[in-house]
Write a protein that holds these residues in place. Sequence first.
Motif, short mmCIF file in Angstrom:
data_model
loop_
_atom_site.label_atom_id
_atom_site.label_comp_id
_atom_site.label_asym_id
_atom_site.label_seq_id
_atom_site.Cartn_x
_atom_site.Cartn_y
_atom_site.Cartn_z
N ILE A 8 -8.53 -2.70 -18.99
CA ILE A 8 -7.16 -2.80 -18.50
C ILE A 8 -6.37 -1.60 -19.02
CG2 ILE A 8 -5.01 -4.13 -18.54
CD1 ILE A 8 -6.66 -6.66 -18.59
N LEU A 9 -5.75 -0.88 -18.09
CA LEU A 9 -4.96 0.30 -18.44
C LEU A 9 -3.54 -0.08 -18.85
CD1 LEU A 9 -6.25 2.49 -15.52
CD2 LEU A 9 -6.85 2.73 -17.93
N GLY A 10 -3.07 -1.23 -18.37
CA GLY A 10 -1.75 -1.69 -18.77
C GLY A 10 -1.10 -2.60 -17.75
N LYS A 11 0.09 -3.12 -18.13
CA LYS A 11 0.89 -3.96 -17.26
C LYS A 11 1.75 -3.08 -16.36
CE LYS A 11 1.69 -7.67 -20.60
NZ LYS A 11 2.71 -8.48 -21.28
N VAL A 12 1.94 -3.53 -15.14
CA VAL A 12 2.83 -2.82 -14.22
C VAL A 12 4.26 -3.12 -14.64
CG1 VAL A 12 3.61 -2.63 -11.83
CG2 VAL A 12 1.17 -2.85 -12.33
N ILE A 13 5.03 -2.06 -14.94
CA ILE A 13 6.42 -2.25 -15.36
C ILE A 13 7.41 -1.80 -14.28
CG2 ILE A 13 5.95 -2.13 -17.84
CD1 ILE A 13 6.84 0.83 -17.75
N LEU A 14 6.91 -1.03 -13.30
CA LEU A 14 7.77 -0.56 -12.22
C LEU A 14 6.91 -0.19 -11.03
CD1 LEU A 14 10.63 0.41 -11.24
CD2 LEU A 14 10.04 2.64 -12.21
N SER A 15 7.40 -0.50 -9.85
CA SER A 15 6.70 -0.16 -8.62
C SER A 15 7.71 0.35 -7.61
CB SER A 15 5.99 -1.41 -8.09
OG SER A 15 5.57 -1.22 -6.77
N ILE A 16 7.40 1.49 -6.99
CA ILE A 16 8.27 2.03 -5.95
C ILE A 16 7.43 2.25 -4.70
CG2 ILE A 16 9.80 3.91 -5.26
CD1 ILE A 16 10.49 4.29 -8.19
N PRO A 17 7.76 1.53 -3.62
CA PRO A 17 6.99 1.66 -2.38
C PRO A 17 7.01 3.08 -1.82
CG PRO A 17 8.45 -0.26 -2.30
CD PRO A 17 8.82 0.52 -3.52
N LEU A 51 6.06 5.90 -2.57
CA LEU A 51 6.08 7.09 -3.42
C LEU A 51 4.66 7.54 -3.79
CD1 LEU A 51 8.46 8.71 -4.28
CD2 LEU A 51 8.56 7.44 -6.39
N GLY A 52 3.71 6.61 -3.78
CA GLY A 52 2.33 6.95 -4.07
C GLY A 52 1.74 7.90 -3.04
N GLU A 97 0.85 -1.19 0.00
CA GLU A 97 0.00 0.00 0.00
C GLU A 97 0.88 1.24 0.00
OE1 GLU A 97 -3.46 2.15 2.69
OE2 GLU A 97 -2.65 0.22 3.33
N GLY A 98 0.48 2.25 -0.79
CA GLY A 98 1.25 3.49 -0.87
C GLY A 98 2.30 3.48 -1.97
N SER A 99 2.39 2.38 -2.71
CA SER A 99 3.35 2.32 -3.82
C SER A 99 2.87 3.15 -4.99
CB SER A 99 3.54 0.88 -4.29
OG SER A 99 4.14 0.09 -3.30
N LEU A 100 3.80 3.57 -5.81
CA LEU A 100 3.49 4.21 -7.08
C LEU A 100 3.88 3.23 -8.16
CD1 LEU A 100 2.46 6.95 -8.22
CD2 LEU A 100 4.85 7.51 -8.63
#
Length: 160
Positions: free
Chosen positions: A124-133, A135-136, A53-56
């Motif tokens: 579907i908006l797309g595949k997740v290619i990157l996630s940074i905890p 930062l969201g 939770e809170g990831s971007l």
Amino acid sequence: MINLEQKRELLYYTLVSGFLVFLFTVVFLKAGIPGKAETYSVRSGSMAPSIPEGSLVWVSPSDNYQIGDVVTFKFQKNTKDNPRYQTITHRIAGMTQKDNVFFFITKGEANQAIDGDLVAQSDILGKVILSIPRLGYLVDLTENKLNFFLLFFLPGAGIV
């Protein structure tokens, strides 16, 4: 030796530079990469521990989604008070066909059961290619007009 006036000037330019870096970082995070990837905040723990939770997340559209892909999709809440949709980031757990249309079965990693609604490819908006905890949380702060004003205009006015 640096005199007091030079120290003040150095501090001023350091603050201005830091503020500008912060401003451009938040703008970049909100904008994503036009035509390539959009950004979305993850507002629940349903994908923990992979995406807390809170990831971007950066999401890139694709023509080919498969079981195992983590995707972000639109979900329309069926209420009169909230005509907007929300975005959900979950993993594709399966596929099914209904009236010659393919749908995806999705599931959050932390959830015990699959999602109750099927997801059409058009949602579907797309595949997740990157996630940074975490930062969201920063990006979400700028969604509220008062927070945006407090984060950017007041410090900016103080620096000038």
